[in-house]
Enzyme design. Structure first.
Site, PDB file in Angstrom:
ATOM      1  N   SER A  78       0.835  -1.205   0.000  1.00  0.00           N
ATOM      2  CA  SER A  78       0.000   0.000   0.000  1.00  0.00           C
ATOM      3  C   SER A  78       0.866   1.250   0.000  1.00  0.00           C
ATOM      4  O   SER A  78       1.710   1.431  -0.845  1.00  0.00           O
ATOM      5  CB  SER A  78      -0.968  -0.028   1.181  1.00  0.00           C
ATOM      6  OG  SER A  78      -1.867   1.050   1.134  1.00  0.00           O
ATOM      7  N   ASP A 216      -3.936   6.333  -2.863  1.00  0.00           N
ATOM      8  CA  ASP A 216      -2.803   5.744  -2.161  1.00  0.00           C
ATOM      9  C   ASP A 216      -2.101   4.725  -3.048  1.00  0.00           C
ATOM     10  O   ASP A 216      -2.458   4.534  -4.215  1.00  0.00           O
ATOM     11  CB  ASP A 216      -3.241   5.141  -0.828  1.00  0.00           C
ATOM     12  CG  ASP A 216      -3.920   3.795  -0.967  1.00  0.00           C
ATOM     13  OD1 ASP A 216      -4.568   3.569  -2.007  1.00  0.00           O
ATOM     14  OD2 ASP A 216      -3.814   2.970  -0.035  1.00  0.00           O
ATOM     15  N   ASP A 218      -1.862   1.524  -3.480  1.00  0.00           N
ATOM     16  CA  ASP A 218      -2.496   0.401  -4.171  1.00  0.00           C
ATOM     17  C   ASP A 218      -3.932   0.714  -4.575  1.00  0.00           C
ATOM     18  O   ASP A 218      -4.689  -0.191  -4.925  1.00  0.00           O
ATOM     19  CB  ASP A 218      -2.438  -0.870  -3.316  1.00  0.00           C
ATOM     20  CG  ASP A 218      -3.228  -0.754  -2.023  1.00  0.00           C
ATOM     21  OD1 ASP A 218      -3.415   0.375  -1.534  1.00  0.00           O
ATOM     22  OD2 ASP A 218      -3.657  -1.799  -1.487  1.00  0.00           O
ATOM     23  N   ASP A 220      -6.729   1.668  -3.124  1.00  0.00           N
ATOM     24  CA  ASP A 220      -7.970   1.359  -2.412  1.00  0.00           C
ATOM     25  C   ASP A 220      -8.441   2.509  -1.515  1.00  0.00           C
ATOM     26  O   ASP A 220      -9.458   2.392  -0.837  1.00  0.00           O
ATOM     27  CB  ASP A 220      -7.855   0.057  -1.609  1.00  0.00           C
ATOM     28  CG  ASP A 220      -6.753   0.078  -0.559  1.00  0.00           C
ATOM     29  OD1 ASP A 220      -6.121   1.132  -0.364  1.00  0.00           O
ATOM     30  OD2 ASP A 220      -6.511  -0.976   0.072  1.00  0.00           O
TER      31      ASP A 220
END
Length: 457
Positions: A78, A216, A218, A220
């Site tokens: 992430s 962000d 990744d 999500d």
């Protein structure tokens, strides 16, 4: 990592879940190698793997539906610093693992209780990103209002996908740090951190954009800056979305995490629309599960995770779905700017999320002692800056509600060696800072395990 793949496959068979799993990886230089090791372990445990390649976490979650895979294993760290890695896992769409599943997985891996099975297989799924983007466009009405949107990706993986979606939704896109670069040369792609939000705000003011959207690492999560260059924390954006959506879906339920503003509980618009709000544990797996359990229309987490059930989404957190929902909200309010919608909210002064360092093996014990201190203070009739304690929410650390509607929160971070602190005042920014500087910070300072803060108000 191979052992993790073996353990995951063992757990999936143990739970009686069909052994089909979708996997993908983020843009970090080592993520594809980590994924291949994970795949080797999963295949050895008899899992049938469908690999979608470079992906966002929500793209992998979407793959569970589009590719008919009950299970998911997405390799990503992430927004964490370069050098970290991790795997987001689930075996019951759209949920990801919670404490019970993670505890059992840890037990399997650390004791070597693996079950090797035949039947493992591998298939690479080409061009899956376009399948994902086509689905997002099909579920979202194109924007009829002329909007200029800053798309900020912090050089994370979202840069390969988010601008393309926004363009297809019919807005003018102003790219900011969209070239994927695993070294994160400017700042980590974390829309909860002020470094990223300030960069978005500067670009909004420079270009006269209608909104700034930050994704962000990744993809999500989504952070938001309004047309005046003011950062809007995700819990306030959630409240704006809840107001808008509850007018379309009467008697809707919303789930929010304990870091979120207390305005959900008192908002007159939500009450008029028959909406119900439930506060729950911070953490995307917790909010996702509670949103599904209650069949809530949406769940909002202050860190920027947004969970939408039908007809908006499929229940998992997707920063691109959140961005589309925000654009749709603006489209339904053609005579209002985003700053107008924000100013229409009741006033509350909420801090950014502050995270003092605390070792993983110490943080839960420290928080337990803080919970005890606040329980004792309440039971003894004590006050905080002259205000009585009217409620303690202890589903996740402790959220201390005061008689004027202000509150303070102390909880252990679920993914870093840190304690998490948030405060909110109903009266002023100075009072919000006082709640932190005169109450929470001194209280935590009495515990020597608590170290330096990442940022302070």
């Amino acid at each position: 990592v191979q052992a993790l793949g073996l353990g995951l496959g063992t757990l999936i068979h143990e739970r009686g879940v069909r052994p089909d799993i979708v996997t993908g990886h983020d843009f970090r230089s080592y993520s594809s190698a980590i994924k291949l090791a994970l795949i080797a372990g999963m295949q050895a445990a008899g899992l049938r793997v469908k690999d979608i390649g470079l992906a966002l976490s929500p793209m992998a979650y979407f793959g569970q539906f589009a590719l008919d895979c009950p299970c998911v294993a997405m390799v990503t760290a992430s927004h964490n610093d370069n050098g970290w890695t991790g795997v987001k896992m689930g075996a019951e769409r759209p949920m990801t693992f919670g404490p019970d599943e993670m505890g059992r997985l840890k037990e399997i891996v650390t004791t070597g209780a693996f079950q090797y099975r035949d039947g493992g297989a591998y298939e690479f799924v080409p061009d899956f990103a376009n399948v994902y983007l086509d689905d997002l466009v099909a579920r979202t009405k194109p924007v009829s209002r002329k909007l200029k949107v800053v798309a900020a990706c912090g050089n994370g993986t979202a840069g390969a996908f988010a601008p393309a979606l926004l363009e297809r939704l019919g807005v003018e896109v102003i790219p900011l740090d969209v070239e994927p670069d695993h070294s994160f040369p400017r700042y980590n792609p974390n829309p909860e951190d002020m470094a990223m939000l300030h960069a978005i705000a500067d670009k909004v003011r420079e270009t006269g954009a209608d909104v700034g959207l930050g994704f962000d690492g990744d993809g999500d999560r989504c952070g938001v800056v309004d047309d005046e260059g003011e950062e809007i924390f995700a819990d306030k954006i959630g409240l704006m979305l809840a107001r808008d959506l509850s007018a379309l879906h009467k008697d809707a339920t919303f789930v929010v995490d304990v870091k979120s503003t207390g305005l959900y509980a008192t908002d007159e618009v939500l009450k008029a629309n028959g909406a119900t709000t439930v506060y729950w544990k911070t953490g995307h797996s917790y909010i996702k599960r509670k949103t599904a359990e209650l069949k809530a229309l949406a769940g909002f987490e202050k860190s920027g995770h947004f969970f939408f059930n039908d007809p908006i989404g499929r229940g998992y957190d997707d920063g691109l779905v959140a961005a589309a929902a925000i654009l749709s909200m603006l489209d339904r309010n053609p005579d209002k700017k985003l700053s107008d919608l924000k100013k229409a909210l009741p006033v509350a002064y909420t801090s950014l999320t502050m995270s003092p360092h605390c070792p993983d093996e110490e943080k839960y014990g420290v928080v337990d002692r803080i919970v005890g201190e606040y329980q004792a203070l309440r039971d003894q009739g004590g006050t905080i800056l002259g205000r009585k304690i009217v409620d303690l929410i202890t589903v996740n650390g402790v959220r201390v509600a005061l008689e004027d509607g202000s509150w303070v929160l102390v909880r252990a971070s679920s993914n870093k060696p840190e304690i998490v602190v948030v405060v909110e005042s109903t009266s002023s920014a100075d009072d919000m800072r006082a709640l932190f500087r005169e109450e929470v910070k001194p209280r935590l300072a009495k515990h020597p395990q608590v170290g330096a803060y990442n940022q302070e108000v």
